[in-house]
Write a protein that holds these residues in place. Structure first.
Motif: not given
Length: 240
Positions: A56-80
């Motif tokens: 959720e946090d990573a998605d909220r940051l992506a929504s507020a940004a205006n540069v779209t990047l692969p989540p593998q770059l913006t959150t390289p470690y997504l733990l369950r």
């Protein structure tokens, strides 16, 4: 060309509004006409949606940004698991590698004018046996914005966090008070105590909002004192 404006957002604890303030900062940067990207290098807690693990946090940051990047770059470690990151990583057989985070950050910075990096938990959360979020902040070497969750105990947490930031040679560029406990006694007295003890400027106080939206939070904040902040537009007024 790499981003020439970048900040690292940390907090006095977990669940005190880092993502809201990071999103508000991204919103304000986009309002300045900048290409702004958000990054949460380590996120613990994910759910499977449409076959994709999301945080959720990573998605909220992506929504507020205006540069779209692969989540593998913006959150390289997504733990369950929503637990301490080093424990979640151990459970998944993952090693959080500082050099990989740095490489991802460099690519994000190359794609944007401004980058907001949000930490995980507080400032000293372990990421591995030898690496924590303080090391991450030092690795990136960015000015730090500290989010103080207004609740009982915040004075000690804020002052210790500020000391830890300074001990690593980092700049505390500003701090934000965020109302967490509506029943907290003497909230303004606590803010005054921190204002007199912290050398960094207070960027504003965000009240409990009807909806935790970046633009609503940004209306209570003034980022103009941050290093590198563009001066081309009038500063946003600081709301009481």
């Amino acid at each position: 060309m790499s981003a020439n404006i970048a900040y690292f957002v940390t907090g006095t604890d977990t669940e005190i509004g880092k993502t809201l303030i990071s999103s508000a900062l991204l919103y304000a940067l986009t309002q300045q006409g900048l290409r702004a990207a958000g990054m949460k290098p380590v996120a613990a807690g994910a759910e499977l949606r449409d076959g994709v693990w999301r945080n959720e946090d990573a998605d909220r940051l992506a929504s507020a940004a205006n540069v779209t990047l692969p989540p593998q770059l913006t959150t390289p470690y997504l733990l369950r698991e929503a637990t301490a990151p080093h424990i979640a990583a151990q459970q998944e057989g993952v090693t959080i590698d500082a050099s990989h985070i740095r490489a991802c950050y460099d690519q994000v910075a190359d794609a944007a004018d401004a980058v907001v990096v949000e930490g995980v938990g507080g400032f000293r959360v372990p990421l591995s046996d030898t690496f924590d979020t303080a090391d991450l902040a030092r690795l990136l070497g960015l000015p730090v914005i500290m989010v103080v969750g207004l609740r009982l105990g915040c004075l000690n947490h804020a002052l210790l966090t500020a000391e830890a930031i300074a001990a690593r040679g980092l700049t505390l560029a500003g701090w934000v008070a965020n109302v967490v406990d509506l029943g907290m006694l003497y909230g303004m007295d606590n803010i005054n105590a921190l204002t007199s003890r912290l050398s960094a400027p207070m960027l504003g106080c965000v009240p409990r909002l009807p909806a935790a939206l970046p633009n609503a939070a940004a209306a209570h904040l003034d980022f103009s004192s941050l290093p590198g902040w563009p001066k081309s537009r009038p500063a946003r007024p600081l709301s009481p």
